[in-house]
Design an enzyme around this catalytic site. Structure first.
Site, PDB file in Angstrom:
ATOM      1  N   TYR A   1      56.773  44.928  36.851  1.00  0.00           N
ATOM      2  CA  TYR A   1      56.513  44.184  35.477  1.00  0.00           C
ATOM      3  C   TYR A   1      55.985  44.100  33.993  1.00  0.00           C
ATOM      4  CZ  TYR A   1      56.952  39.027  33.928  1.00  0.00           C
ATOM      5  OH  TYR A   1      56.486  38.145  33.365  1.00  0.00           O
TER       6      TYR A   1
ATOM      7  N   SER B   1      52.086  37.542  30.524  1.00  0.00           N
ATOM      8  CA  SER B   1      52.249  37.784  31.757  1.00  0.00           C
ATOM      9  C   SER B   1      50.741  37.470  32.186  1.00  0.00           C
ATOM     10  CB  SER B   1      53.321  37.819  32.776  1.00  0.00           C
ATOM     11  OG  SER B   1      53.132  37.995  34.156  1.00  0.00           O
TER      12      SER B   1
END
Length: 369
Positions: free
Chosen positions: A174, A149
């Site tokens: 995350y 990501s």
């Protein structure tokens, strides 16, 4: 780079009912048949499960149009070690694409457990299964492709973000799990000679996307006549990447694995790579929202006289968010001859048209102003 022909192979896609996963399965059926695709998804209720079910129905339809290929769907979690090992024993995938993950920056602040379970334990299970696919002299997994990501860049000041940059300062759990995936994959590539490629996705959007993403959430609120909050007073910039561009990038990367080579010490040089996939064209959040509301009016999701100004509120930054994301995609262009190119208006138009159709039975809220 080792070229991989996908036809006649077995491909294992985790997160197959997810936004990117389902679109990848559709693309592989349409362009790489005949092949066998095994998909897994736990179908959790992090967001509206009916969207995941709709995506699976689209895959079923596409699979019926391509009877030369086979599509197998398994409802389960990659955190279940025995299930993953059984899938690898039964289907012996040649290419693995790990897209299953608990997504979302803000949700990781309130629900950390699911991120550890899916993004760390789940990914570890995939790596172990890839490792043991070579047992007893088997050919095993030829390429592991996995989702990372843009969030790994944290609050890096230098833009555009390059895969050469240090990414040691995640600003959310995350992001930390995604960085951990890259580190785990590197160690397994080194120890067990597993060709692996990580892809850092930049703000993916499009039809049947995730309702927790800003453009989808904004649409839901505007439709109900509610006020949308635009963070950092609209001074955020995002490298919005249309889902078809992401999928095309993933498909190309699947077909080119890092080469297995031996170093001067006689040990494997890790067959490991990381790429950015983004639009390389960050858009201001206010401009993005303006185009979105124009396309929602055009598609008939919002009435033509919708008073957009009275439904937006500029607010401060949220914890875990970053002010800008901006991808340097030169390595992807160099190695795979691909650069995302879908314009924001084109992508949001397709989303608005899908939204109008999917929610056609829901009434539009009209303000009495």
């Amino acid at each position: 780079m080792q070229k991989i022909i996908l036809t006649e192979k077995t491909v294992f896609v985790t997160g197959a009912a997810g936004f990117i996963g389902s679109n990848l399965v559709l693309e592989l059926l349409r362009t790489q048949s005949p092949l066998k695709i095994v998909g897994i998804d736990n179908m959790n209720d992090y967001y509206d499960v009916s969207i995941k079910e709709w995506r699976l129905e689209e895959i079923e339809k596409c699979a019926a149009e391509h009877p030369e290929s086979s599509w197998v769907f398994i409802r389960g979690s990659i955190a279940e070690r025995e299930l993953i090992d059984q899938i690898f024993r039964d289907y012996r995938p040649a290419v693995v694409v790990n897209l299953a993950a608990q997504a979302g920056v803000r949700y990781s602040i309130t629900n950390p457990d699911v991120y550890i379970e899916s993004n760390l334990i789940g990914f570890y299970n995939i790596l172990e299964a890839c490792r043991h696919s070579y047992d007893n002299g088997e050919t095993g997994v030829e390429h592991l492709v996995y989702a990372s990501s843009s969030s790994v860049y944290g609050s890096n000041k230098k833009v555009p973000y390059s895969t050469e940059d240090k990414v040691d300062n995640p600003v959310s759990l995350y992001a930390a799990t995604k960085k951990s995936n890259e580190l785990l994959a590197h160690s397994y590539s080194k120890l067990y000679n597993i060709p692996s490629t990580g892809l850092r996705f930049f703000t993916v959007y499009g039809p049947a996307g995730r309702p927790d993403m800003a453009y989808f959430g904004f649409t839901n609120k505007l439709r109900k006549g509610e006020t949308i909050q635009i963070f950092n007073y609209g001074n955020c910039k995002r490298d919005f990447t249309y889902v078809d561009d992401i999928v095309e990038g993933v498909k190309r990367v699947m077909q080119g694995a890092p080469s297995r080579e031996t170093g001067e010490d006689g040990l494997p040089i890790p067959p490991y790579a990381i790429y950015n996939i983004g639009n390389s064209n960050p858009e201001n959040l206010l401009d993005f929202v303006d185009i979105l509301q124009q396309e929602l009016i055009r598609a008939g999701v919002l009435p033509e006289d919708y008073d957009f100004e009275s439904h937006k509120k500029l607010v401060a930054m949220q914890p875990g968010d970053v002010p800008v994301t901006y991808a340097d995609t030169s390595a992807l262009e160099r190695d795979y001859g691909f650069k995302p190119s879908t314009s924001l208006r084109e992508g949001l138009r397709k989303f608005a048209e899908w939204y109008k159709e999917f929610y056609k039975d829901m009434p539009v809220h009209q303000d009495n102003q």
